[in-house]
Design a protein around this motif. Structure first.
Motif, PDB file in Angstrom:
ATOM      1  N   LYS A 180      32.132  38.982  36.900  1.00 53.57           N
ATOM      2  CA  LYS A 180      33.089  39.710  37.638  1.00 53.57           C
ATOM      3  C   LYS A 180      32.989  41.216  37.065  1.00 53.57           C
ATOM      4  O   LYS A 180      33.237  42.184  37.980  1.00 53.57           O
ATOM      5  N   VAL A 183      30.531  42.789  39.438  1.00 56.54           N
ATOM      6  CA  VAL A 183      31.038  43.088  40.624  1.00 56.54           C
ATOM      7  C   VAL A 183      32.032  44.048  40.598  1.00 56.54           C
ATOM      8  O   VAL A 183      31.886  45.001  41.546  1.00 56.54           O
ATOM      9  N   ILE A 507      39.579  41.908  43.035  1.00 55.94           N
ATOM     10  CA  ILE A 507      38.399  41.222  42.695  1.00 55.94           C
ATOM     11  C   ILE A 507      38.878  39.739  42.606  1.00 55.94           C
ATOM     12  O   ILE A 507      38.372  38.769  43.130  1.00 55.94           O
ATOM     13  N   GLU A 508      39.830  39.492  41.888  1.00 52.75           N
ATOM     14  CA  GLU A 508      40.385  37.971  41.894  1.00 52.75           C
ATOM     15  C   GLU A 508      40.720  37.691  43.141  1.00 52.75           C
ATOM     16  O   GLU A 508      40.415  36.280  43.671  1.00 52.75           O
ATOM     17  N   GLY A 509      41.253  38.289  43.927  1.00 52.30           N
ATOM     18  CA  GLY A 509      41.968  38.075  45.259  1.00 52.30           C
ATOM     19  C   GLY A 509      40.737  37.870  46.303  1.00 52.30           C
ATOM     20  O   GLY A 509      40.513  36.658  46.976  1.00 52.30           O
ATOM     21  N   PHE A 511      37.687  37.595  45.696  1.00 53.08           N
ATOM     22  CA  PHE A 511      36.546  36.401  45.384  1.00 53.08           C
ATOM     23  C   PHE A 511      37.151  35.107  45.024  1.00 53.08           C
ATOM     24  O   PHE A 511      36.543  34.384  44.617  1.00 53.08           O
TER      25      PHE A 511
END
Ligand SMILES: Cc1cc2nc3c(=O)[nH]c(=O)nc-3n(C[C@H](O)[C@H](O)[C@H](O)COP(=O)(O)OP(=O)(O)OC[C@H]3O[C@@H](n4cnc5c(N)ncnc54)[C@H](O)[C@@H]3O)c2cc1C
Lengths: 616, 102
Positions: A180, A183, A507-509, A511
């Motif tokens: 994470k 990224v 990023i959570e969303g 990926f």
């Protein structure tokens, strides 16, 4: 002195920053410094107008607060300098970080071929249980490249054979970013430096004070003086008196040998951890004393030569890998800042030797060391001895805290003991026995000042695994990175934390994983139902042989034709095939994103691997 | 519980949820446009019996033919069928994700 004021031992970056931060919040302090100069290892020595550092001190930090502090203290005195450094080996200069064509030209086709073979061998016959530095580097670069470009220099710096240095030590020097984090760096860019430039670019160029890092610390000393605090030079603290978990006062010896005593409400020490334990009065329990005695430090000396030439080489520094000389690195201070020399027609070179203070060479006279320096420089073809017009030597004891097999246990034991004092904090590089850069040391100073004023910050968390946890608000391994200090937990900067959180959320969303089972079920159900409905429509609309074309699906769906039983078969088999396609699509999509993240992560690690020497 | 290592090895720990309406729109547009383009291509290519196989879709889509008018009728059917399939896939996917979370 007021019981409310603080006594700080050491006027290096950590001590001065602590005093400065306290001063900003209205609290005065007394800084006791053994030497006659401020800056500690980050001082700048002035020899007949020629200025030089202990090594060379690049200024870059991922900690926004430290970047702000640097600007606050030094204003516009920073220069942005290009970084040029090469490796000198076997009468050739190699660009560093290594560049394939340049390395090929320097090593010749045969050696390059052998290096290639050894690299391939390392990839196929990987040493699985990497225990030593030698194994770790050979696994990644091949044994041959390791022995040319890593072995000699590392052994010169640390004085320990590479097969005795732990593999962890190398691994800690490589960023071990989580997927994470990698990224996030790729998508939103890495942390920024003083002027907003990214850290990657700051590895190619760096900030440097016009007159060397000492300028920063001289300014800082002046600022704290204006705040009402004082820096007293020539006082070596030799005793820290305490009672019932409270330090009462420190006692030192002045330049003339007189005994001096300073009391205060709070005490901050930046002296080496080993020394601090040994000057506690009464002495701590035996196990703590033993732990302190087990801490080791690598010492350092620099021979500065003034050369009567406008330019000797274009680099800021050269790594000297040639095993035939003791010399480890050469700094060219003029290339750090042109203001470092008083006469532009001359150049000053700093020849760096890494030693133990028990080595015989440590006791050599300056003249003998200068002679050695001239001889070695001439031997590798850098200078003509007749061009050397002057020279001096500066010794720096305890320049590097040694990370050996037992240091961590010793540090933990000492730490547990020191935590029993409520008004004593140990900070800084040697104060924490940690391979800190200036920014890390300063941050421990900021934390210590905050703690005196009621905050609860863990100075031991700076430049460690734990700080990454705080930064990421999730677990992830790493250890102190000397060259590229990673973002430490500057919870002071709430805006930064909020931005980081928002980035993480994006990023959570973006990926988020597609659930293969769920997509399989959904696509399967719709496909099965679709085939059933299509068959049913044809069957209901009637005719002698309904749906000859749709029946062709029977080539793929075993037993399917356009009849009512066939429709049911189509429902199930179509469902199964659709399910498989859905699950596969989800899996592929997840896998592609993961692959992307892995590539980004590998690239980040590659940059670190390429700069491994800088982190020695 | 997931191991620490596997947690670190993930970019995101979120399971995506699908917006069924958006998926319906996308699938509808793809379905409609595909059928329109396929029909139009055959019409433009011409020949004695253009699109005899595609023509069979009229079994399901009343009024559809491989003509310019049929292309527009197909566009509407494609939008409707694709949209319905997308919406169903989206809803079902979310339902399964929710069920698995419980
Ligand atoms: C070769 C080399 C290159 C480096 N390059 C960089 C770089 O490029 N960038 C970077 O940011 N950092 C670099 N560093 C690291 C940087 O120098 C240190 O992180 C920083 O100076 C540590 O600050 P400090 O205050 O913790 O300790 P120190 O600098 O060690 O200061 C401690 C002070 O305490 C004083 N003291 C000790 N004992 C006593 C006592 N008993 N009584 C009174 N005073 C005492 C000492 O005289 C000293 O002034 C480098 C270090 C080395 C050795």
């Amino acid at each position: 002195m007021s019981r409310e004021s603080s006594v700080i031992v050491g006027a290096g970056p950590a001590g001065l920053t602590a005093a400065y931060e306290l001063g900003k919040r209205g609290m005065t302090s007394t800084v006791l410094e053994a030497s006659d100069q401020v800056g500690g290892i980050s001082k700048t020595v002035n020899y007949r107008g020629y200025r030089f550092d202990i090594g060379g001190h690049r200024f870059f930090s991922k900690v926004p607060l430290i970047n702000e502090l640097w600007h606050e203290i030094l204003g516009e005195e920073f220069l942005l300098r290009p970084r040029i450094s090469r490796i000198y080996y076997n009468q050739h200069f190699f660009d560093y970080p290594l560049k394939p064509m340049n390395a090929l030209a320097g090593l010749g086709p045969l050696e390059s071929f052998l290096i290639g073979l050894s690299y391939i061998k390392a990839k196929f016959f990987h040493i699985h249980d990497e225990k030593t530095f030698e194994q770790w580097v050979s696994n990644r670069f091949g044994y041959r490249l390791y022995s040319i470009f890593f072995k000699t220099y590392t052994e010169k710096v640390w004085g320990i054979p590479c097969h005795e240095i732990s593999a962890d030590w190398a691994a800690q020097r490589i960023k071990n970013l989580s997927l994470k984090q990698a990224v996030r760096n790729a998508v939103f860019g890495a942390r920024q430096g003083m002027d907003g430039s990214t850290l990657t670019s700051l590895i190619e160029q760096f900030h440097y004070p016009r007159f060397g890092p000492g300028l920063m610390w001289e300014r800082c000393r002046d600022l704290i003086q204006r705040q009402g605090s004082q820096t007293i030079h020539g006082v070596k603290v030799e005793r820290v008196r305490h009672r019932q978990g409270l330090v009462d006062c420190v006692q030192g010896r002045g330049a003339a040998g007189e005994s001096l005593e300073y009391d205060g409400g709070h005490f901050v020490s930046t002296m080496p951890l080993r020394d601090l334990v040994q000057v506690l009065d009464p002495l701590p329990p035996d196990d703590v004393l033993k732990a302190a005695q087990a801490l080791r430090y690598r010492d350092y000396l620099t021979v500065v030569l003034v050369i009567d030439r406008e330019s000797v080489f274009p680099d800021n520094w050269l790594y000297v890998h040639s095993p035939e000389v003791k010399l480890g690195r050469i700094q060219n201070y003029k290339n750090w800042s042109p203001y470092m020399v008083p006469d532009p027609s001359r150049t000053s070179l700093g020849l760096e030797y890494f030693l133990w203070d028990t080595d015989e060479m440590w006791t050599w006279s300056d003249e003998r060391l200068i002679e050695l320096g001239i001889r070695e420089c001439a031997q590798i073809g850098l200078i003509d001895p007749r061009d050397v017009k002057d020279g001096t030597v500066v010794r720096m004891e305890k320049a590097y805290p040694v990370y050996d097999q037992v240091y961590q246990e010793s540090v933990d034991r000492i730490r547990r003991y020191l935590e029993t004092f409520s008004n004593l904090q140990t900070i800084g590089r040697n104060g924490l026995h940690r391979y800190n850069n200036q920014d890390h040391s300063m941050l421990t100073g900021v934390y210590a000042a905050g703690n005196i004023l009621g905050d609860k910050r863990d100075v031991w968390s700076v430049n460690t695994e734990k700080e990454y946890h705080e930064e990421e608000r999730a677990t992830q391994p790493n250890a102190g990175d000397r060259l590229v200090p990673t973002c430490v937990a500057v919870s002071v900067d709430m805006a930064d934390a909020a931005v980081e959180e928002a980035e993480n959320a994006v990023i959570e969303g973006a990926f988020a994983r597609i659930d293969p089972l769920a997509l399989g079920v959904a696509v399967g159900a719709v496909s099965g139902a679709g085939i059933f409905a299509a068959s049913a429509v044809l069957l209901l609309s009637g005719g002698p042989a309904p749906g000859p074309t749709l029946s062709l699906l029977g080539n793929y769906l075993f037993g399917f034709d356009v009849t009512w039983p066939g429709a049911v078969i189509g429902l199930f088999e179509g469902g199964l095939v659709g399910g498989a396609v859905g699950a596969l699509a989800a899996g592929l999509r997840n896998w592609t994103l993961r692959l992307y993240a892995k590539i980004v992560q590998w690239r980040e690690g590659r940059d670190d691997r390429r700069h491994l020497l800088d982190k020695m | 519980m997931e191991s620490r290592a596997s947690q670190q090895d993930e970019v995101s720990r979120t399971i995506a949820r699908v917006k069924a309406d958006a998926l319906a729109l996308v699938c509808g547009l793809i379905g409609g446009l595909s059928l329109f383009v396929m029909t139009a291509w055959l019409v433009l290519k011409g020949g004695p019996q253009p699109g005899q196989h595609l023509q069979l879709l009229s079994n399901f889509f009343v009024g559809y033919s491989v003509t310019w008018t049929g292309a527009f009728v197909g566009l509407l059917y494609g939008v409707f069928t694709g949209g319905a399939a997308g919406w169903l896939v989206g809803r079902m996917y979310n339902a399964v994700v929710d069920a698995r979370k419980k």
